[in-house]
Scaffold this motif. Structure first.
Motif, PDB file in Angstrom:
ATOM      1  N   TYR A  16      -6.202  -2.591 -15.285  1.00 32.86           N
ATOM      2  CA  TYR A  16      -5.520  -2.594 -13.973  1.00 32.86           C
ATOM      3  C   TYR A  16      -4.523  -3.744 -13.871  1.00 32.86           C
ATOM      4  O   TYR A  16      -3.438  -3.589 -13.315  1.00 32.86           O
ATOM      5  CB  TYR A  16      -6.541  -2.682 -12.826  1.00 32.86           C
ATOM      6  N   ARG A  73      -0.635  -3.656 -12.800  1.00 33.29           N
ATOM      7  CA  ARG A  73      -0.107  -4.398 -11.634  1.00 33.29           C
ATOM      8  C   ARG A  73       1.005  -5.364 -12.002  1.00 33.29           C
ATOM      9  O   ARG A  73       1.924  -5.583 -11.226  1.00 33.29           O
ATOM     10  CB  ARG A  73      -1.234  -5.213 -10.984  1.00 33.29           C
ATOM     11  N   LYS A 128      -7.038 -10.084  -1.004  1.00 34.33           N
ATOM     12  CA  LYS A 128      -5.736  -9.394  -1.060  1.00 34.33           C
ATOM     13  C   LYS A 128      -5.909  -8.015  -1.729  1.00 34.33           C
ATOM     14  O   LYS A 128      -5.421  -6.999  -1.234  1.00 34.33           O
ATOM     15  CB  LYS A 128      -4.739 -10.253  -1.848  1.00 34.33           C
ATOM     16  N   LEU A 129      -6.633  -7.993  -2.851  1.00 31.47           N
ATOM     17  CA  LEU A 129      -6.876  -6.725  -3.550  1.00 31.47           C
ATOM     18  C   LEU A 129      -7.744  -5.781  -2.714  1.00 31.47           C
ATOM     19  O   LEU A 129      -7.580  -4.557  -2.745  1.00 31.47           O
ATOM     20  CB  LEU A 129      -7.567  -6.985  -4.895  1.00 31.47           C
ATOM     21  N   ARG A 157      -7.706  -5.322   0.403  1.00 32.38           N
ATOM     22  CA  ARG A 157      -6.931  -4.628   1.452  1.00 32.38           C
ATOM     23  C   ARG A 157      -6.489  -3.249   0.958  1.00 32.38           C
ATOM     24  O   ARG A 157      -6.332  -2.319   1.723  1.00 32.38           O
ATOM     25  CB  ARG A 157      -5.734  -5.471   1.901  1.00 32.38           C
ATOM     26  N   GLU A 158      -6.314  -3.134  -0.358  1.00 35.17           N
ATOM     27  CA  GLU A 158      -5.941  -1.845  -0.971  1.00 35.17           C
ATOM     28  C   GLU A 158      -7.190  -1.042  -1.362  1.00 35.17           C
ATOM     29  O   GLU A 158      -7.195   0.168  -1.318  1.00 35.17           O
ATOM     30  CB  GLU A 158      -5.110  -2.087  -2.249  1.00 35.17           C
ATOM     31  N   ASN A 159      -8.236  -1.764  -1.790  1.00 38.46           N
ATOM     32  CA  ASN A 159      -9.427  -1.098  -2.320  1.00 38.46           C
ATOM     33  C   ASN A 159     -10.667  -1.941  -2.020  1.00 38.46           C
ATOM     34  O   ASN A 159     -10.799  -3.066  -2.497  1.00 38.46           O
ATOM     35  CB  ASN A 159      -9.270  -0.922  -3.843  1.00 38.46           C
ATOM     36  N   LYS A 160     -11.575  -1.378  -1.219  1.00 30.62           N
ATOM     37  CA  LYS A 160     -12.786  -2.093  -0.769  1.00 30.62           C
ATOM     38  C   LYS A 160     -13.634  -2.632  -1.935  1.00 30.62           C
ATOM     39  O   LYS A 160     -14.442  -3.540  -1.763  1.00 30.62           O
ATOM     40  CB  LYS A 160     -13.665  -1.148   0.069  1.00 30.62           C
TER      41      LYS A 160
END
Length: 378
Positions: free
Chosen positions: A204, A208, A360-361, A363-366
């Motif tokens: 990942y 990114r 921060k991450l 916020r996109e993926n729990k």
């Protein structure tokens, strides 16, 4: 509980390695497999390994012969278990296969025998509950190759007796290994819970940031103090092993792992790593090759997200009372060869920055939600 006679079920790389280290420590060992040809091959490998120790003057020729004589290869299951105090099962990591083996074992095994499984990812409690003696069943996970690796994870199931945990710890020490107890039967235990998700996270991170594999691996080696890069380590371990562990762990706990499709893709394409000539990297020959990683390349990638991933899983183990910092550091040192304690490396990065990166991450993926223990350290 006295252990003198050990039966190892399965004579593959792990099985014959466990048989050898047990015999080297004075135990009488029966090595059992379903066909004589498998046993012949295993005994040849044990002899080769002992001869190598003789040539390096680690043991005398006489000692080599004595050790070899303590290992008896047997095909018949009842005969192999006749006088067994401790049975160590090392059959392939397929739950149905293990259950089938234990059903056969249960019919012929003596009352005194305790059961241990060398599984690296399958739940101990689930396997134990298929047997007649779940309180006399424990996980004893040797690392590959058992002759060289010092670490052994000891994993009690829900019904495992306290006596058996103590006996197993003493047995591990008696074969000159270092036990680490995973106090709860959680997916991946300690080392795989930290290692396997990290392989996916590195994939990942590549997506990114656009960083190359070599840049990420150099940062893992030189900035996070791993013995090699994470992609390199995945290739060394084998994509078949990683893919199978991923499926097992993810099916039991979605929180442990965020599967990246690349791992399954490599597995499906039979790009298994070093053993098949290609994985994340390409390899030219039979000899184990190292990837050229440098401190210069390491400067091009900030591995804070990878650090966040491994720390979050370590914190989960602590929060869920499966382990503690000291045992986790011991497991990472002996099982993965870390050259600097993980939490010490984290301090250098700043715990607050690591937690913020995870938030921060998240916020996109729990999945990335920082564990309460980690938050308490910032």
């Amino acid at each position: 509980m006295t252990i003198k006679n050990i039966t190892v079920l399965g004579s593959g790389i792990m099985g014959h390695g466990i048989a050898q280290v047990s015999a080297m420590s004075g135990y009488n060992v029966v090595l059992r497999d379903i066909e004589k040809q498998f046993l012949d091959k295993a005994m040849e490998k044990i002899k080769w390994s002992l001869d190598k120790l003789v040539s390096k003057q680690k043991i005398t020729e006489e000692q080599g012969k004595e050790i070899f004589a303590r290992i008896t290869p047997i095909v018949d299951l009842a005969e192999a278990l006749k006088d067994c105090d401790l049975m160590i099962e090392v059959v392939p990591e397929i739950m149905d296969l293990k259950k089938k083996v234990y059903a056969e074992v249960d019919k012929v095994v003596p009352e005194k025998t305790v059961f241990a499984s060398n599984t690296s990812t399958l739940p101990i409690t689930e396997i134990a509950n298929t047997t007649s003696r779940p309180e006399r069943f424990i996980g004893i996970h040797f690392f590959n190759p058992p002759q060289l690796m010092k670490l052994v994870e000891v994993i009690p199931g829900q019904k495992t007796s306290k006596d058996l945990v103590d006996t197993t710890i003493n047995f591990v020490k008696s074969v000159s290994k270092e036990p680490v107890v995973c106090k709860r039967d959680v997916p991946g235990f300690i080392v795989n819970r930290l290692f396997i998700p990290l392989v996916h996270e590195a994939a990942y991170a590549m997506d990114r940031t656009g960083a190359t594999k070599e840049e990420i691996d150099s940062a893992v080696k030189f900035t996070l103090h791993f013995p090699m890069g994470i992609f390199e380590l995945a290739d060394f371990t084998g994509m078949d092993v990683i893919h199978k562990a991923t499926i097992e762990m993810h099916s039991r706990d979605k929180k442990v792992i965020n599967p990246h499709p690349m791992i399954e893709k490599l597995y499906n394409e039979k790009k298994l790593g070093q053993k098949s000539g290609e994985g994340f990297y390409k390899y030219s020959g039979e000899q184990y090759e190292r990837i050229n990683l440098t401190e210069e390349l390491a400067k091009k990638f900030n591995p804070i997200q990878l650090l966040g991933n491994i720390l979050n899983n370590a914190a989960w183990l602590i929060t869920n009372k499966a382990s503690d910092v000291q045992e986790i550091e011991k497991a990472l040192l002996l099982g993965m060869g870390l050259k600097k304690p993980l939490f010490e490396t984290a301090k250098g990065f700043g715990m607050q920055d690591i937690v913020q990166e995870l938030q921060k991450l998240a916020r996109e993926n729990k999945f990335y939600e920082p564990d309460p223990y980690l938050v308490s350290l910032k």
